[in-house]
Design a protein around this motif. Sequence first.
Motif, PDB file in Angstrom:
ATOM      1  N   GLY A  10      47.526  37.780  71.702  1.00 50.02           N
ATOM      2  CA  GLY A  10      48.968  37.954  71.677  1.00 50.02           C
ATOM      3  C   GLY A  10      49.692  37.371  72.850  1.00 50.02           C
ATOM      4  O   GLY A  10      50.911  37.388  72.915  1.00 50.02           O
ATOM      5  N   LYS A  11      48.997  36.806  73.820  1.00 50.05           N
ATOM      6  CA  LYS A  11      49.632  36.226  74.994  1.00 50.05           C
ATOM      7  C   LYS A  11      49.903  34.753  74.765  1.00 50.05           C
ATOM      8  O   LYS A  11      49.200  34.084  74.010  1.00 50.05           O
ATOM      9  CB  LYS A  11      48.756  36.413  76.228  1.00 50.05           C
ATOM     10  N   SER A  12      50.915  34.220  75.442  1.00 48.95           N
ATOM     11  CA  SER A  12      51.292  32.825  75.285  1.00 48.95           C
ATOM     12  C   SER A  12      50.196  31.917  75.824  1.00 48.95           C
ATOM     13  O   SER A  12      49.525  32.238  76.801  1.00 48.95           O
ATOM     14  CB  SER A  12      52.605  32.548  76.032  1.00 48.95           C
ATOM     15  N   ASP A  13      49.983  30.763  75.109  1.00 53.40           N
ATOM     16  CA  ASP A  13      49.002  29.788  75.571  1.00 53.40           C
ATOM     17  C   ASP A  13      49.467  29.057  76.823  1.00 53.40           C
ATOM     18  O   ASP A  13      48.664  28.473  77.534  1.00 53.40           O
ATOM     19  CB  ASP A  13      48.732  28.757  74.467  1.00 53.40           C
ATOM     20  N   HIS A  14      50.771  29.078  77.079  1.00 51.03           N
ATOM     21  CA  HIS A  14      51.325  28.353  78.202  1.00 51.03           C
ATOM     22  C   HIS A  14      51.649  29.332  79.321  1.00 51.03           C
ATOM     23  O   HIS A  14      52.536  30.182  79.163  1.00 51.03           O
ATOM     24  CB  HIS A  14      52.582  27.596  77.792  1.00 51.03           C
ATOM     25  N   ALA A  15      50.945  29.228  80.420  1.00 53.20           N
ATOM     26  CA  ALA A  15      51.197  30.116  81.565  1.00 53.20           C
ATOM     27  C   ALA A  15      52.533  29.751  82.190  1.00 53.20           C
ATOM     28  O   ALA A  15      52.934  28.581  82.210  1.00 53.20           O
ATOM     29  CB  ALA A  15      50.087  29.968  82.603  1.00 53.20           C
ATOM     30  N   PRO A  16      53.279  30.741  82.682  1.00 55.23           N
ATOM     31  CA  PRO A  16      54.569  30.442  83.325  1.00 55.23           C
ATOM     32  C   PRO A  16      54.373  29.549  84.550  1.00 55.23           C
ATOM     33  O   PRO A  16      53.397  29.670  85.280  1.00 55.23           O
ATOM     34  CB  PRO A  16      55.090  31.826  83.732  1.00 55.23           C
ATOM     35  N   GLU A  17      55.311  28.642  84.735  1.00 56.29           N
ATOM     36  CA  GLU A  17      55.235  27.720  85.867  1.00 56.29           C
ATOM     37  C   GLU A  17      55.395  28.498  87.168  1.00 56.29           C
ATOM     38  O   GLU A  17      56.302  29.322  87.306  1.00 56.29           O
ATOM     39  CB  GLU A  17      56.335  26.676  85.754  1.00 56.29           C
ATOM     40  N   PRO A  18      54.489  28.289  88.128  1.00 53.85           N
ATOM     41  CA  PRO A  18      54.579  29.052  89.381  1.00 53.85           C
ATOM     42  C   PRO A  18      55.849  28.705  90.156  1.00 53.85           C
ATOM     43  O   PRO A  18      56.342  27.581  90.109  1.00 53.85           O
ATOM     44  CB  PRO A  18      53.323  28.597  90.151  1.00 53.85           C
ATOM     45  N   ARG A  19      56.367  29.711  90.857  1.00 54.21           N
ATOM     46  CA  ARG A  19      57.546  29.489  91.685  1.00 54.21           C
ATOM     47  C   ARG A  19      57.168  28.622  92.879  1.00 54.21           C
ATOM     48  O   ARG A  19      56.088  28.757  93.447  1.00 54.21           O
ATOM     49  CB  ARG A  19      58.102  30.825  92.174  1.00 54.21           C
ATOM     50  N   PRO A  20      58.052  27.724  93.268  1.00 55.99           N
ATOM     51  CA  PRO A  20      57.732  26.856  94.420  1.00 55.99           C
ATOM     52  C   PRO A  20      57.636  27.667  95.709  1.00 55.99           C
ATOM     53  O   PRO A  20      58.397  28.608  95.929  1.00 55.99           O
ATOM     54  CB  PRO A  20      58.913  25.886  94.461  1.00 55.99           C
ATOM     55  N   ARG A  21      56.676  27.296  96.516  1.00 58.29           N
ATOM     56  CA  ARG A  21      56.532  27.956  97.816  1.00 58.29           C
ATOM     57  C   ARG A  21      57.638  27.478  98.743  1.00 58.29           C
ATOM     58  O   ARG A  21      58.192  26.394  98.575  1.00 58.29           O
ATOM     59  CB  ARG A  21      55.163  27.645  98.412  1.00 58.29           C
ATOM     60  N   PHE A  22      57.921  28.301  99.754  1.00 59.58           N
ATOM     61  CA  PHE A  22      58.980  27.928 100.698  1.00 59.58           C
ATOM     62  C   PHE A  22      58.589  26.659 101.441  1.00 59.58           C
ATOM     63  O   PHE A  22      59.445  25.834 101.764  1.00 59.58           O
ATOM     64  CB  PHE A  22      59.220  29.073 101.682  1.00 59.58           C
ATOM     65  N   ALA A  23      57.298  26.486 101.695  1.00 58.75           N
ATOM     66  CA  ALA A  23      56.843  25.259 102.357  1.00 58.75           C
ATOM     67  C   ALA A  23      57.158  24.038 101.503  1.00 58.75           C
ATOM     68  O   ALA A  23      57.475  22.962 102.039  1.00 58.75           O
ATOM     69  CB  ALA A  23      55.343  25.342 102.635  1.00 58.75           C
ATOM     70  N   ASP A  24      57.064  24.191 100.166  1.00 64.43           N
ATOM     71  CA  ASP A  24      57.401  23.078  99.279  1.00 64.43           C
ATOM     72  C   ASP A  24      58.885  22.746  99.354  1.00 64.43           C
ATOM     73  O   ASP A  24      59.279  21.573  99.312  1.00 64.43           O
ATOM     74  CB  ASP A  24      57.022  23.417  97.836  1.00 64.43           C
ATOM     75  N   LEU A  25      59.715  23.770  99.461  1.00 65.02           N
ATOM     76  CA  LEU A  25      61.157  23.540  99.584  1.00 65.02           C
ATOM     77  C   LEU A  25      61.483  22.845 100.900  1.00 65.02           C
ATOM     78  O   LEU A  25      62.346  21.957 100.946  1.00 65.02           O
ATOM     79  CB  LEU A  25      61.906  24.874  99.482  1.00 65.02           C
ATOM     80  N   ALA A 122      65.460  22.254  89.070  1.00 61.78           N
ATOM     81  CA  ALA A 122      64.053  22.348  89.452  1.00 61.78           C
ATOM     82  C   ALA A 122      63.740  23.678  90.125  1.00 61.78           C
ATOM     83  O   ALA A 122      62.669  24.254  89.919  1.00 61.78           O
ATOM     84  CB  ALA A 122      63.697  21.194  90.392  1.00 61.78           C
ATOM     85  N   VAL A 123      64.698  24.163  90.931  1.00 58.37           N
ATOM     86  CA  VAL A 123      64.511  25.432  91.643  1.00 58.37           C
ATOM     87  C   VAL A 123      65.754  26.288  91.419  1.00 58.37           C
ATOM     88  O   VAL A 123      66.744  26.155  92.151  1.00 58.37           O
ATOM     89  CB  VAL A 123      64.289  25.202  93.155  1.00 58.37           C
ATOM     90  N   PRO A 124      65.753  27.153  90.416  1.00 55.96           N
ATOM     91  CA  PRO A 124      66.954  27.960  90.131  1.00 55.96           C
ATOM     92  C   PRO A 124      67.332  28.934  91.244  1.00 55.96           C
ATOM     93  O   PRO A 124      68.469  29.406  91.281  1.00 55.96           O
ATOM     94  CB  PRO A 124      66.556  28.717  88.855  1.00 55.96           C
ATOM     95  N   ASP A 125      66.401  29.255  92.118  1.00 51.52           N
ATOM     96  CA  ASP A 125      66.684  30.198  93.204  1.00 51.52           C
ATOM     97  C   ASP A 125      67.528  29.493  94.267  1.00 51.52           C
ATOM     98  O   ASP A 125      67.006  28.858  95.190  1.00 51.52           O
ATOM     99  CB  ASP A 125      65.380  30.712  93.801  1.00 51.52           C
ATOM    100  N   ARG A 126      68.838  29.611  94.148  1.00 50.63           N
ATOM    101  CA  ARG A 126      69.740  28.907  95.067  1.00 50.63           C
ATOM    102  C   ARG A 126      69.593  29.392  96.499  1.00 50.63           C
ATOM    103  O   ARG A 126      69.697  28.602  97.443  1.00 50.63           O
ATOM    104  CB  ARG A 126      71.191  29.084  94.608  1.00 50.63           C
ATOM    105  N   ARG A 127      69.364  30.679  96.659  1.00 56.16           N
ATOM    106  CA  ARG A 127      69.245  31.213  98.015  1.00 56.16           C
ATOM    107  C   ARG A 127      68.048  30.601  98.737  1.00 56.16           C
ATOM    108  O   ARG A 127      68.134  30.266  99.919  1.00 56.16           O
ATOM    109  CB  ARG A 127      69.107  32.729  97.970  1.00 56.16           C
ATOM    110  N   ALA A 128      66.941  30.414  98.015  1.00 55.71           N
ATOM    111  CA  ALA A 128      65.769  29.797  98.643  1.00 55.71           C
ATOM    112  C   ALA A 128      66.045  28.346  99.004  1.00 55.71           C
ATOM    113  O   ALA A 128      65.619  27.870 100.061  1.00 55.71           O
ATOM    114  CB  ALA A 128      64.580  29.883  97.687  1.00 55.71           C
ATOM    115  N   VAL A 129      66.778  27.636  98.148  1.00 52.09           N
ATOM    116  CA  VAL A 129      67.077  26.233  98.402  1.00 52.09           C
ATOM    117  C   VAL A 129      67.935  26.084  99.663  1.00 52.09           C
ATOM    118  O   VAL A 129      67.629  25.283 100.551  1.00 52.09           O
ATOM    119  CB  VAL A 129      67.793  25.594  97.195  1.00 52.09           C
ATOM    120  N   ILE A 130      69.014  26.847  99.740  1.00 59.18           N
ATOM    121  CA  ILE A 130      69.916  26.696 100.887  1.00 59.18           C
ATOM    122  C   ILE A 130      69.264  27.241 102.161  1.00 59.18           C
ATOM    123  O   ILE A 130      69.512  26.727 103.262  1.00 59.18           O
ATOM    124  CB  ILE A 130      71.278  27.393 100.613  1.00 59.18           C
TER     125      ILE A 130
END
Length: 287
Positions: A10-25, A122-130
């Motif tokens: 019953g689980k989706s075959d597609h795993a959710p995309e991991p959130r970007p790390r702060f180091a990646d930002l 690409a990164v909906p978390d605006r607070r993390a981006v800024i």
Amino acid sequence: MSTLTSSVDGKSDHAPEPRPRFADLLAAEWIKMRSLRSTYWVLALSALAAIVINVNAVHNDLAYIDGQHPVAAGLPPFRYDPLWHGLNKIAADLMGLAAAAFGAITVFGEFATGMIRTTFAAVPDRRAVITAKVAMVTTITIVLGAIVSTASFFLTNAMLASRHLGLSIHDRGCTRAVAAYALIAPVCALLGMAFGAVLRHATASITGVVGMLFLLPMLFGGDRYKLLKEIGDYLPLQAASRLTLNPAFHISLGKYPATISGSWIALAAWSLASVIVAVVVVRRRDV
């Protein structure tokens, strides 16, 4: 016939995309900033110009230092202040202006080109981006300010050593002056980011930050009104200037002098307020 999109359990075959790390930002912001050649050319040239201005000011003073200075009646004997001349206001203003423009363009540049939409997609978390943008701008400008401040201090005092006027970093007030002079760049850069986030326009942002740093203090001079003078003393460049004064030369600072602790608090408050404004505005306003 429908297509199966789930597994047996019953689980989706597609795993959710991991959130970007702060180091990646941070890495993404670094790529954006270094991809604009004008950015690091402006910062590098402004740092070099500030150092040259400080060194040239002291170099031009050497002939005056070597001259005769007869003591006039009622006036104190000639004394030369290495801190005031070696970490002078003209170079500080240039460095602050370049840093403020850099901070502003890192924000309004993405809005002006529409690149901010791609970034938030690409990164909906605006607070993390800024926040990553703030961290990168602060790091770059701290390095810029430290280079200008330390190079100016040691070069100018090495020049003055032959006249027995040079100071050591361990002398009273010198470490504080070098640190405060270095902090002019990040404080002004964060102010620029706040104006860029609010105004989102090149001309308006630069005009606003210039007015804040250089024109607004003109309204708060003089010693006639205590409140106005105190406000003026704790504006960004004025607070930094207070911290770079040589305590051995500036015994009297006027009727309502700024305090050392108050000046440090002012620099921290302006920085924190600028970060809050940038984060809140970018997070809540439409792109």
